[in-house]
Design a protein around this motif. Sequence first.
Motif, PDB file in Angstrom:
ATOM      1  N   SER A   1       0.872  -1.175   0.000  1.00  0.00           N
ATOM      2  CA  SER A   1       0.000   0.000   0.000  1.00  0.00           C
ATOM      3  C   SER A   1       0.911   1.228   0.000  1.00  0.00           C
ATOM      4  O   SER A   1       2.067   1.151   0.439  1.00  0.00           O
ATOM      5  N   TRP A   2       0.387   2.356  -0.462  1.00  0.00           N
ATOM      6  CA  TRP A   2       1.201   3.565  -0.446  1.00  0.00           C
ATOM      7  C   TRP A   2       1.404   4.085   0.960  1.00  0.00           C
ATOM      8  O   TRP A   2       2.414   4.701   1.265  1.00  0.00           O
ATOM      9  N   SER A   3       0.472   3.825   1.839  1.00  0.00           N
ATOM     10  CA  SER A   3       0.651   4.209   3.241  1.00  0.00           C
ATOM     11  C   SER A   3       1.874   3.498   3.821  1.00  0.00           C
ATOM     12  O   SER A   3       2.718   4.115   4.471  1.00  0.00           O
ATOM     13  N   ASN A   4       1.981   2.192   3.569  1.00  0.00           N
ATOM     14  CA  ASN A   4       3.138   1.422   4.047  1.00  0.00           C
ATOM     15  C   ASN A   4       4.426   1.889   3.380  1.00  0.00           C
ATOM     16  O   ASN A   4       5.462   2.028   4.033  1.00  0.00           O
ATOM     17  N   MET A   5       4.364   2.124   2.078  1.00  0.00           N
ATOM     18  CA  MET A   5       5.556   2.544   1.332  1.00  0.00           C
ATOM     19  C   MET A   5       6.079   3.873   1.879  1.00  0.00           C
ATOM     20  O   MET A   5       7.284   4.029   2.090  1.00  0.00           O
TER      21      MET A   5
ATOM     22  N   THR B   1      11.980  -4.629  10.122  1.00  0.00           N
ATOM     23  CA  THR B   1      10.800  -3.965  10.670  1.00  0.00           C
ATOM     24  C   THR B   1      10.079  -3.102   9.634  1.00  0.00           C
ATOM     25  O   THR B   1       9.364  -2.177   9.992  1.00  0.00           O
ATOM     26  N   PHE B   2      10.260  -3.411   8.355  1.00  0.00           N
ATOM     27  CA  PHE B   2       9.543  -2.678   7.322  1.00  0.00           C
ATOM     28  C   PHE B   2       8.075  -3.065   7.329  1.00  0.00           C
ATOM     29  O   PHE B   2       7.702  -4.161   7.744  1.00  0.00           O
ATOM     30  N   ARG B   3       7.222  -2.168   6.848  1.00  0.00           N
ATOM     31  CA  ARG B   3       5.801  -2.474   6.690  1.00  0.00           C
ATOM     32  C   ARG B   3       5.616  -3.612   5.693  1.00  0.00           C
ATOM     33  O   ARG B   3       4.700  -4.405   5.840  1.00  0.00           O
ATOM     34  N   ASN B   4       6.488  -3.665   4.679  1.00  0.00           N
ATOM     35  CA  ASN B   4       6.496  -4.808   3.765  1.00  0.00           C
ATOM     36  C   ASN B   4       7.295  -5.899   4.467  1.00  0.00           C
ATOM     37  O   ASN B   4       8.528  -5.877   4.482  1.00  0.00           O
TER      38      ASN B   4
END
Length: 141
Positions: A70-74, A102-105
């Motif tokens: 998602s762009w929010s995560n990016m 610990t990345f959102r991805n």
Amino acid sequence: MVAAAGMFGAATSPAQAATKPNPISWTVYSTHIGPQGEDVPLRVGQKDAGGIDGFGKRHIESGHADQISSWSNMKQDIDKTLHRGKCTTSGSKITCKLNSHTFRNTNASGMAVVFTERVDSRSKDRRPVGVITAYYYNCGC
């Protein structure tokens, strides 16, 4: 990585956009702060086309779409990389890289963000061009 000749083509009017296959949008999608307090906008930018690398959100989508959950995560991972990554300068480009689990991805263990502080007068806002690209590496994306 970025073709200078095609990266920052002329700004287009709506009528020109219909005839130009790869227009640039100077609209700022999100704003980030670099490791030294730099203004690092993520512009809508220009997609990759015809052997020319674009920049900004459109470039990331055209070159690394499979990595975007998602762009929010990016955007959060771009911030994390700019704040905690190791940054190097080459010419007018600054590249920040971060190895982290610990990345959102959650499939990624590394991210790179490349940006420039160069101002392009065609943007009309006097802000830097900003993010050229952002992508995950060491990624099972």
